[in-house]
Design a protein around this motif. Structure first.
Motif, PDB file in Angstrom:
ATOM      1  N   ALA A  13      42.009  43.086  32.653  1.00  0.00           N
ATOM      2  CA  ALA A  13      41.655  41.743  33.338  1.00  0.00           C
ATOM      3  C   ALA A  13      42.638  41.884  34.537  1.00  0.00           C
ATOM      4  O   ALA A  13      41.890  41.293  35.692  1.00  0.00           O
ATOM      5  CB  ALA A  13      42.308  40.740  32.257  1.00  0.00           C
ATOM      6  N   LYS A  14      43.568  42.230  34.540  1.00  0.00           N
ATOM      7  CA  LYS A  14      44.306  42.447  36.046  1.00  0.00           C
ATOM      8  C   LYS A  14      43.670  43.206  36.748  1.00  0.00           C
ATOM      9  O   LYS A  14      43.452  42.978  38.200  1.00  0.00           O
ATOM     10  CB  LYS A  14      45.949  42.881  35.607  1.00  0.00           C
ATOM     11  CG  LYS A  14      46.533  42.729  37.177  1.00  0.00           C
ATOM     12  CD  LYS A  14      47.972  43.358  36.537  1.00  0.00           C
ATOM     13  CE  LYS A  14      48.773  43.498  38.058  1.00  0.00           C
ATOM     14  NZ  LYS A  14      49.962  44.077  37.939  1.00  0.00           N
ATOM     15  N   LEU A  15      43.369  44.378  36.377  1.00  0.00           N
ATOM     16  CA  LEU A  15      42.418  45.467  37.118  1.00  0.00           C
ATOM     17  C   LEU A  15      41.288  44.737  37.498  1.00  0.00           C
ATOM     18  O   LEU A  15      40.965  45.060  38.771  1.00  0.00           O
ATOM     19  CB  LEU A  15      42.281  46.537  36.356  1.00  0.00           C
ATOM     20  CG  LEU A  15      41.435  47.582  37.139  1.00  0.00           C
ATOM     21  CD1 LEU A  15      42.212  48.244  38.376  1.00  0.00           C
ATOM     22  CD2 LEU A  15      41.071  48.658  36.289  1.00  0.00           C
ATOM     23  N   MET A  16      40.349  44.066  36.716  1.00  0.00           N
ATOM     24  CA  MET A  16      39.094  43.308  37.189  1.00  0.00           C
ATOM     25  C   MET A  16      39.654  42.364  38.319  1.00  0.00           C
ATOM     26  O   MET A  16      38.793  42.047  39.312  1.00  0.00           O
ATOM     27  CB  MET A  16      38.461  42.829  36.050  1.00  0.00           C
ATOM     28  CG  MET A  16      37.796  43.859  35.270  1.00  0.00           C
ATOM     29  SD  MET A  16      36.598  44.705  35.961  1.00  0.00           S
ATOM     30  CE  MET A  16      37.405  46.115  36.152  1.00  0.00           C
ATOM     31  N   THR A  17      40.629  41.394  38.146  1.00  0.00           N
ATOM     32  CA  THR A  17      41.129  40.338  39.006  1.00  0.00           C
ATOM     33  C   THR A  17      41.533  41.118  40.499  1.00  0.00           C
ATOM     34  O   THR A  17      40.987  40.515  41.552  1.00  0.00           O
ATOM     35  CB  THR A  17      42.106  39.604  38.592  1.00  0.00           C
ATOM     36  OG1 THR A  17      41.643  39.038  37.425  1.00  0.00           O
ATOM     37  CG2 THR A  17      42.618  38.394  39.611  1.00  0.00           C
ATOM     38  N   ASP A  18      42.024  42.143  40.429  1.00  0.00           N
ATOM     39  CA  ASP A  18      42.232  42.691  41.497  1.00  0.00           C
ATOM     40  C   ASP A  18      41.096  43.559  42.456  1.00  0.00           C
ATOM     41  O   ASP A  18      40.832  43.337  43.580  1.00  0.00           O
ATOM     42  CB  ASP A  18      43.472  43.931  41.347  1.00  0.00           C
ATOM     43  CG  ASP A  18      44.655  43.500  40.835  1.00  0.00           C
ATOM     44  OD1 ASP A  18      44.987  42.117  41.285  1.00  0.00           O
ATOM     45  OD2 ASP A  18      45.623  44.127  40.369  1.00  0.00           O
ATOM     46  N   ALA A  19      40.518  44.013  41.508  1.00  0.00           N
ATOM     47  CA  ALA A  19      38.928  44.536  42.268  1.00  0.00           C
ATOM     48  C   ALA A  19      38.075  43.299  42.679  1.00  0.00           C
ATOM     49  O   ALA A  19      37.516  43.638  43.884  1.00  0.00           O
ATOM     50  CB  ALA A  19      38.323  45.187  41.087  1.00  0.00           C
ATOM     51  N   ALA A  20      38.075  42.223  42.055  1.00  0.00           N
ATOM     52  CA  ALA A  20      37.271  41.122  42.521  1.00  0.00           C
ATOM     53  C   ALA A  20      38.036  40.478  44.022  1.00  0.00           C
ATOM     54  O   ALA A  20      37.161  40.292  44.989  1.00  0.00           O
ATOM     55  CB  ALA A  20      37.269  39.824  41.587  1.00  0.00           C
ATOM     56  N   GLY A  21      39.416  40.408  44.069  1.00  0.00           N
ATOM     57  CA  GLY A  21      39.899  40.028  45.261  1.00  0.00           C
ATOM     58  C   GLY A  21      39.637  41.201  46.290  1.00  0.00           C
ATOM     59  O   GLY A  21      39.214  40.816  47.465  1.00  0.00           O
ATOM     60  N   ALA A  22      39.751  42.514  46.069  1.00  0.00           N
ATOM     61  CA  ALA A  22      39.324  43.397  47.056  1.00  0.00           C
ATOM     62  C   ALA A  22      37.814  43.448  47.626  1.00  0.00           C
ATOM     63  O   ALA A  22      37.800  43.430  48.817  1.00  0.00           O
ATOM     64  CB  ALA A  22      39.753  44.777  46.456  1.00  0.00           C
ATOM     65  N   ALA A  23      37.182  43.153  46.416  1.00  0.00           N
ATOM     66  CA  ALA A  23      35.575  43.203  46.850  1.00  0.00           C
ATOM     67  C   ALA A  23      35.209  42.099  47.903  1.00  0.00           C
ATOM     68  O   ALA A  23      34.622  41.744  48.877  1.00  0.00           O
ATOM     69  CB  ALA A  23      34.820  43.141  45.839  1.00  0.00           C
TER      70      ALA A  23
END
Length: 86
Positions: A13-23
């Motif tokens: 979940a943390k990885l997905m949140t970080d990826a969404a923020g980066a996107a």
């Protein structure tokens, strides 16, 4: 701290949140770059703004109306002059 499957899910979940923020950050940068390039491109085309176009259009309409009024006045004066010379 969580352990086992919960920890894996938390990390995912943390990885997905970080990826969404980066996107989102990348999307904003791309939009900014695109808008800047589009503005440079439009400026290089020497395109007038809508407000400037409308102002010149109104001036042209007013000038045409004035020319028509002056033409009618000249025709009336010429007709009066022609009637006096006969």
């Amino acid at each position: 701290m969580s352990t086992g499957p919960n920890r894996i899910m938390d990390e995912f979940a943390k990885l997905m949140t970080d990826a969404a923020g980066a996107a989102q950050g990348v999307r904003r940068e791309i939009e900014t770059a695109f808008n800047a390039q589009a503005e440079r491109w439009l400026n290089s085309m020497d395109i007038v703004k809508r407000e400037e176009f409308e102002a010149v259009r109104e001036m042209a309409i007013k000038a045409r109306d004035e020319n028509e009024a002056l033409l009618a006045r000249i025709e009336a004066l010429e007709a009066r002059l022609a009637s006096k010379t006969k």
